[in-house]
Scaffold this motif. Sequence first.
Motif, short mmCIF file in Angstrom:
data_model
loop_
_atom_site.label_atom_id
_atom_site.label_comp_id
_atom_site.label_asym_id
_atom_site.label_seq_id
_atom_site.Cartn_x
_atom_site.Cartn_y
_atom_site.Cartn_z
N LEU A 12 0.82 -1.20 0.00
CA LEU A 12 0.00 0.00 0.00
C LEU A 12 0.86 1.26 0.00
CD1 LEU A 12 -2.83 1.22 0.05
CD2 LEU A 12 -2.75 1.11 2.54
N ASP A 13 2.05 1.20 0.60
CA ASP A 13 2.94 2.35 0.60
C ASP A 13 3.87 2.37 -0.62
OD1 ASP A 13 4.10 0.14 1.91
OD2 ASP A 13 5.32 1.35 3.24
N GLY A 14 3.53 1.62 -1.66
CA GLY A 14 4.18 1.75 -2.96
C GLY A 14 5.49 1.03 -3.15
N CYS A 15 5.77 0.02 -2.34
CA CYS A 15 7.05 -0.69 -2.45
C CYS A 15 6.87 -2.04 -3.14
CB CYS A 15 7.65 -0.92 -1.07
SG CYS A 15 8.04 0.62 -0.21
N ILE A 16 7.87 -2.42 -3.94
CA ILE A 16 7.86 -3.77 -4.54
C ILE A 16 8.66 -4.74 -3.70
CG2 ILE A 16 7.47 -2.94 -6.88
CD1 ILE A 16 10.52 -3.87 -7.27
N GLU A 17 9.52 -4.21 -2.84
CA GLU A 17 10.21 -5.03 -1.86
C GLU A 17 10.44 -4.16 -0.62
OE1 GLU A 17 14.87 -4.82 -3.20
OE2 GLU A 17 13.60 -6.20 -4.32
N ASP A 18 10.56 -4.81 0.52
CA ASP A 18 10.74 -4.06 1.76
C ASP A 18 12.20 -3.66 1.96
OD1 ASP A 18 12.05 -6.33 2.83
OD2 ASP A 18 10.20 -7.05 3.77
N ARG A 19 12.52 -3.07 3.09
CA ARG A 19 13.88 -2.59 3.35
C ARG A 19 14.92 -3.71 3.37
NH1 ARG A 19 12.20 1.75 7.94
NH2 ARG A 19 11.51 3.34 6.47
N ASP A 20 14.48 -4.94 3.63
CA ASP A 20 15.40 -6.08 3.64
C ASP A 20 15.51 -6.74 2.26
OD1 ASP A 20 15.84 -5.76 6.40
OD2 ASP A 20 14.06 -6.97 6.86
N GLY A 21 14.83 -6.18 1.26
CA GLY A 21 14.86 -6.75 -0.07
C GLY A 21 13.89 -7.90 -0.28
N SER A 22 13.01 -8.12 0.68
CA SER A 22 12.06 -9.23 0.62
C SER A 22 10.76 -8.77 -0.05
CB SER A 22 11.75 -9.74 2.02
OG SER A 22 10.76 -10.74 1.96
N PHE A 23 10.16 -9.69 -0.78
CA PHE A 23 8.83 -9.46 -1.33
C PHE A 23 7.93 -10.66 -1.06
CE2 PHE A 23 11.66 -10.94 -4.68
CZ PHE A 23 10.98 -12.02 -5.21
N ASN A 24 8.26 -11.43 -0.02
CA ASN A 24 7.45 -12.62 0.30
C ASN A 24 6.03 -12.25 0.71
OD1 ASN A 24 8.08 -11.58 2.80
ND2 ASN A 24 8.86 -13.50 3.64
N TRP A 25 5.80 -11.02 1.11
CA TRP A 25 4.47 -10.53 1.45
C TRP A 25 3.61 -10.32 0.20
CZ3 TRP A 25 4.13 -6.11 -1.23
CH2 TRP A 25 5.33 -5.43 -1.52
N ALA A 26 4.22 -10.36 -0.97
CA ALA A 26 3.52 -10.01 -2.21
C ALA A 26 3.08 -11.23 -3.01
CB ALA A 26 4.44 -9.15 -3.08
N MET A 27 3.13 -12.41 -2.43
CA MET A 27 2.78 -13.61 -3.16
C MET A 27 1.28 -13.63 -3.45
SD MET A 27 5.58 -14.90 -3.67
CE MET A 27 7.23 -14.86 -3.06
#
Length: 187
Positions: A12-27
Amino acid sequence: MAKLIYAAITSLDGCIEDRDGSFNWAMPDDEVHSYVNNLERDIGTYLYGRRMYETMKYWEPMYADPAQTHVARDYAAIWHQSQKVVYSRSLADVDTAKTRIERTFDPDAVRAMKAEAQENISVGGPELAAAAFKAGLVDEIHLFVSPIVVGGGKQALPDGFRTPLELLDQRNFGNGVVHLHYRVLAA
């Protein structure tokens, strides 16, 4: 003329990955993934930077893997059958079918590719997409907004770039993801 399309799954805050470089939340779940598959059927060529290519090549062996879900095999087949262009100064070789390396992103070459293509072209990864946006090449945007705030990370859209958009479609999914489809208007 083919369209150049940028699609991304974002927080929702416009990121494709978080600060740790993870995108496991986006599956995406099967409903979202199936919808993405249908959008991707019109893509004949994918344009990637090195990091996005290295993420996406995961799909190469999946198209023939009977252990995968139908939705995953379907996406893998779509990806496998498409052309891929990887923009990288450091990558020595590629190990996926229908893939070539270009050392630099040339907007004029992409314009020519759009003019000659029979199918749409996708630009993947926010850094390469930023170059395409700044060159005036992107025609449409598909954002899949996930119901999570990750508090910072790699942004889906480029900083310092401004352009008007026309909302073409929106869709809500059962898992809380919202799809927003925009046409990029000339500034």
